[in-house]
Design a protein around this motif. Structure first.
Motif, mmCIF file in Angstrom:
data_model
loop_
_atom_site.group_PDB
_atom_site.id
_atom_site.type_symbol
_atom_site.label_atom_id
_atom_site.label_comp_id
_atom_site.label_asym_id
_atom_site.label_seq_id
_atom_site.Cartn_x
_atom_site.Cartn_y
_atom_site.Cartn_z
ATOM 1 N N TYR A 1 0.825 -1.197 0.000
ATOM 2 C CA TYR A 1 0.000 0.000 0.000
ATOM 3 C C TYR A 1 0.864 1.253 0.000
ATOM 4 O O TYR A 1 2.067 1.211 0.314
ATOM 5 C CB TYR A 1 -0.927 -0.008 1.216
ATOM 6 N N LYS B 1 -10.330 -2.660 -11.095
ATOM 7 C CA LYS B 1 -10.759 -1.363 -10.607
ATOM 8 C C LYS B 1 -12.267 -1.370 -10.450
ATOM 9 O O LYS B 1 -12.984 -1.975 -11.258
ATOM 10 C CB LYS B 1 -10.330 -0.260 -11.583
ATOM 11 N N GLU C 1 -7.374 5.635 -7.089
ATOM 12 C CA GLU C 1 -8.711 5.116 -6.858
ATOM 13 C C GLU C 1 -8.661 3.690 -6.314
ATOM 14 O O GLU C 1 -7.633 3.007 -6.376
ATOM 15 C CB GLU C 1 -9.521 5.179 -8.154
ATOM 16 N N GLN C 2 -9.788 3.257 -5.794
ATOM 17 C CA GLN C 2 -9.849 1.978 -5.110
ATOM 18 C C GLN C 2 -9.815 0.805 -6.088
ATOM 19 O O GLN C 2 -10.439 0.834 -7.139
ATOM 20 C CB GLN C 2 -11.116 1.903 -4.264
ATOM 21 N N ASN D 1 -8.425 -5.061 0.099
ATOM 22 C CA ASN D 1 -8.424 -3.613 -0.132
ATOM 23 C C ASN D 1 -9.838 -3.057 -0.311
ATOM 24 O O ASN D 1 -10.079 -2.211 -1.162
ATOM 25 C CB ASN D 1 -7.572 -3.225 -1.350
ATOM 26 N N ASP E 1 -11.015 -1.405 2.110
ATOM 27 C CA ASP E 1 -10.933 -0.237 2.980
ATOM 28 C C ASP E 1 -10.635 0.996 2.128
ATOM 29 O O ASP E 1 -9.573 1.107 1.518
ATOM 30 C CB ASP E 1 -9.821 -0.449 4.020
ATOM 31 N N ASN E 2 -11.557 1.935 2.088
ATOM 32 C CA ASN E 2 -11.386 3.127 1.251
ATOM 33 C C ASN E 2 -10.194 3.979 1.669
ATOM 34 O O ASN E 2 -9.735 4.820 0.905
ATOM 35 C CB ASN E 2 -12.655 3.988 1.296
ATOM 36 N N LYS F 1 -7.183 2.905 2.343
ATOM 37 C CA LYS F 1 -5.904 2.340 1.917
ATOM 38 C C LYS F 1 -5.872 2.212 0.401
ATOM 39 O O LYS F 1 -6.787 1.660 -0.206
ATOM 40 C CB LYS F 1 -5.667 0.980 2.572
ATOM 41 N N LYS F 2 -4.795 2.711 -0.204
ATOM 42 C CA LYS F 2 -4.626 2.652 -1.650
ATOM 43 C C LYS F 2 -3.447 1.747 -1.993
ATOM 44 O O LYS F 2 -2.406 1.781 -1.318
ATOM 45 C CB LYS F 2 -4.393 4.053 -2.221
#
Length: 269
Positions: free
Chosen positions: A109, A127, A214-215, A227, A229-230, A232-233
């Motif tokens: 991350y 994505k 973006e997520q 992933n 969790d918004n 964490k990128k």
């Protein structure tokens, strides 16, 4: 010997589970769901994949036996009416096994933290919205910039699954390596990718460097999503052949190509 029974709990599977328990009671085999030597799965390939992830932390010390209660699977060797024969093989076990490679996945991350997991069939990265853009590195060298819906990294035994549905090759599991398949890539006069699957050897590794804030969703065998969790990128995803393998108790193990024939061709003689 200690065994665990892992079932999908359908009516058919519950019936088979009861039958297996009755047969096991005639032997010296013990039930141990915490530290089994052998895991018996009852259901199909999905059940076996679920059992694999449940026991992944003990994978070096476990062998699997699959009993299918529906159509023939790639990882299930026994039919529901062959319970007595299967338990007889367990009772006379001498440790025989056949092993297949796994793929190890590291999600790095942007905050420097890392998630690790292992997949039996494949790992996908997609994505949630719009086009995914990432740079693909093979053993540290930039190969191409991908644009499209996502990517699929599969093992040889997993090559018959999601990988095949996105145009990947079916690979003999004796050829240990990873296959990278494109999911709806964008190819025009401005954006170009190879446009075909890439197969790398066991000493190679893949890095997907993401060009987005973006997520994304990274999955393992379509069972686990990472992933979500918004906050964490993902910066990079690293794929390589795992030092561990999955092992099956080899009392009667159907050959890989026989499984392919029966699953996709229909047993042409």
């Amino acid at each position: 010997m200690k065994v665990s029974i892992y079932s999908n709990h359908t009516d058919d599977s519950n019936r088979v589970c009861e039958s297996i328990m009755n047969e096991l009671n005639k032997t010296n085999i013990k039930i141990d769901d915490e530290n089994p030597d052998v895991v018996i799965t009852i259901g199909g390939d999905g059940t076996l994949l679920s059992a694999f992830h449940h026991y992944a932390h003990q994978i070096d010390n476990i062998r699997f036996v699959g009993v299918h209660t529906g159509h023939l699977g790639f990882y299930t060797d026994w039919r529901d009416f062959e319970v007595s024969e299967m338990v007889e093989g367990l009772a006379s076990d001498n440790g025989q096994k056949i092993s297949y490679p796994l793929v190890c996945v590291d999600i790095i991350y942007t905050d420097g933290t890392v998630d690790n997991f292992t997949a039996l069939n494949e790992s996908t990265v997609k994505k949630i919205e719009n086009t995914m853009v990432c740079d693909i590195y093979i053993k540290g060298e930039l190969f191409e910039r991908f644009r499209g819906d996502g990517l699929c990294v599969s093992t040889p035994t997993g090559s018959t699954g999601y990988n095949k549905s996105v145009g990947g090759a079916v690979i003999d599991p004796s050829l240990v390596g990873l296959q990278l398949g494109e999911i709806a890539s964008i190819n025009n006069r401005i954006f170009r990718t190879l446009g075909s699957p890439i197969i790398v050897g066991k000493d190679q590794y893949l890095d997907l460097v993401l060009n987005t804030d973006e997520q994304l969703i990274v999955s393992a065998d379509n069972l686990q999503a990472h992933n979500m969790d918004n906050k964490k990128k993902i910066a990079k995803i690293h794929y390589e052949i795992s030092p561990h393998q999955i092992s099956f108790a080899r009392y009667r193990h159907t050959s890989f190509w026989k499984r392919v024939d029966e699953a996709f061709i229909g047993g042409i003689k």
